[in-house]
Design an enzyme around this catalytic site. Structure first.
Site, PDB file in Angstrom:
ATOM      1  N   HIS A  75     -37.520 126.419 106.659  1.00 54.88           N
ATOM      2  CA  HIS A  75     -38.828 126.940 106.282  1.00 54.88           C
ATOM      3  C   HIS A  75     -39.748 127.094 107.486  1.00 54.88           C
ATOM      4  O   HIS A  75     -40.697 127.876 107.452  1.00 54.88           O
ATOM      5  CB  HIS A  75     -39.464 125.990 105.256  1.00 54.88           C
ATOM      6  CG  HIS A  75     -40.370 126.668 104.282  1.00 54.88           C
ATOM      7  ND1 HIS A  75     -40.304 128.016 103.987  1.00 54.88           N
ATOM      8  CD2 HIS A  75     -41.387 126.182 103.507  1.00 54.88           C
ATOM      9  CE1 HIS A  75     -41.220 128.330 103.085  1.00 54.88           C
ATOM     10  NE2 HIS A  75     -41.885 127.244 102.784  1.00 54.88           N
ATOM     11  N   ASN A 125     -48.384 125.865 102.689  1.00 58.09           N
ATOM     12  CA  ASN A 125     -49.167 126.489 101.621  1.00 58.09           C
ATOM     13  C   ASN A 125     -50.610 126.758 102.004  1.00 58.09           C
ATOM     14  O   ASN A 125     -51.294 127.532 101.329  1.00 58.09           O
ATOM     15  CB  ASN A 125     -49.134 125.622 100.354  1.00 58.09           C
ATOM     16  CG  ASN A 125     -47.772 125.632  99.693  1.00 58.09           C
ATOM     17  OD1 ASN A 125     -46.781 126.076 100.274  1.00 58.09           O
ATOM     18  ND2 ASN A 125     -47.708 125.163  98.470  1.00 58.09           N
ATOM     19  N   ASN A 171     -45.269 131.406 100.324  1.00 59.60           N
ATOM     20  CA  ASN A 171     -46.549 130.701 100.193  1.00 59.60           C
ATOM     21  C   ASN A 171     -47.385 130.715 101.472  1.00 59.60           C
ATOM     22  O   ASN A 171     -48.612 130.766 101.416  1.00 59.60           O
ATOM     23  CB  ASN A 171     -46.310 129.255  99.740  1.00 59.60           C
ATOM     24  CG  ASN A 171     -45.815 129.176  98.310  1.00 59.60           C
ATOM     25  OD1 ASN A 171     -46.144 130.024  97.483  1.00 59.60           O
ATOM     26  ND2 ASN A 171     -45.012 128.163  98.016  1.00 59.60           N
TER      27      ASN A 171
END
Length: 269
Positions: A75, A125, A171
């Site tokens: 990620h 996020n 996100n």
């Protein structure tokens, strides 16, 4: 009859579960927006005030999206690419923590372009808070902000550029769109592929690359940085958002215009 009854119950339960998951996703999105607004309540004063529009057009920012402390995860591959870019530019020791932008920053020169590199120190996020604060401090318009992030829908070994448009469920990108009130930012999407079997997506993206995957990634790092250097220096500065949508700061009303999908793509042989 019994089998039909069981099947109906199974479908009903699946529908309830799906509705619950959608509701929870909506609630999480609303909470994230509230956090973004709270953290964005105070923007840093422009560091380069008094400079001309021409000066600002020669300033760009490259952001590696990810989670702080998890640079080796799938990620956070955007952070890895940005670190490699800093090494290629010969400035890996110049990372400085900047509390005003909630991130680590390098300000350097690439030909006639003043380049700001940003590692957000907030969770993925809410990465957009850091990006928007840095954009405010260094007077960088959204169309001159390049986001680097992981992409599930591209296999490992491939990467591509996307000029504006929706976040496509990412996100970190969604947070940037929310905080900058526009989606015109170009993005370098680094393929990580989708998980095999029944591995949950969230567990997969937070996991580390295997040794075999890392071997492929090493070559992708070199190719993607080569592409970045060319893209940053060759792309014509945009004076207005040519793609994507911009949100009015006064009424938050979104105006839509055509967005371009991936226009350039590299594949590892």
């Amino acid at each position: 009859m019994l089998s039909n009854h069981v099947a109906m119950r199974g479908k009903a339960w699946a529908a309830v579960t799906q509705a619950f998951n959608r509701s929870m996703a909506l609630i999480r999105r609303m909470i994230t927006k509230l956090i973004n607004r709270g953290l964005m309540s105070t923007l840093p004063s422009p560091k380069m005030a008094g400079q001309t529009i021409a000066d600002c057009s020669r300033r760009k920012m490259v952001v590696g999206l990810g989670n702080p402390g998890m640079n080796s995860s799938r990620h956070s591959v955007g952070m890895t690419v940005l670190t490699t870019l800093a090494e290629r530019l010969g400035v890996p020791e110049r990372w400085r923590s900047d509390r005003q932008v909630s991130g680590e920053v390098i300000v350097t020169q690439l030909q006639d372009i003043q380049l700001v590199l940003l590692h957000p120190k907030l969770l993925m996020n809410i990465n957009g808070v850091s990006v928007a604060k840095a954009a405010s401090k260094y007077l960088i318009s959204p169309e001159h902000i390049l986001l680097i992030h992981d992409e599930l829908d591209k296999p490992l070994g491939k990467f591509g550029i996307k000029h504006g448009g929706s976040a496509r469920g990412h996100n970190g990108v969604r947070s940037c769109v929310d905080c900058l009130h526009t989606d015109v930012m170009p993005r370098l999407r680094i393929g990580i592929g989708r998980p095999s079997g029944k591995t949950p997506v969230d567990r997969y993206v937070l996991g580390r690359f295997s040794q075999e995957e890392q071997n492929v990634l090493d070559s992708v790092m070199k190719q993607s940085v080569d592409f970045l250097l060319t893209y940053i220096t060759d792309s014509q500065p945009q004076t207005s958002p040519a793609e994507g949508r911009r949100v009015s700061c006064k009424n938050k009303a979104r105006t839509l215009s055509p967005s371009q999908d991936t226009t350039e793509e590299q594949k590892q042989n």
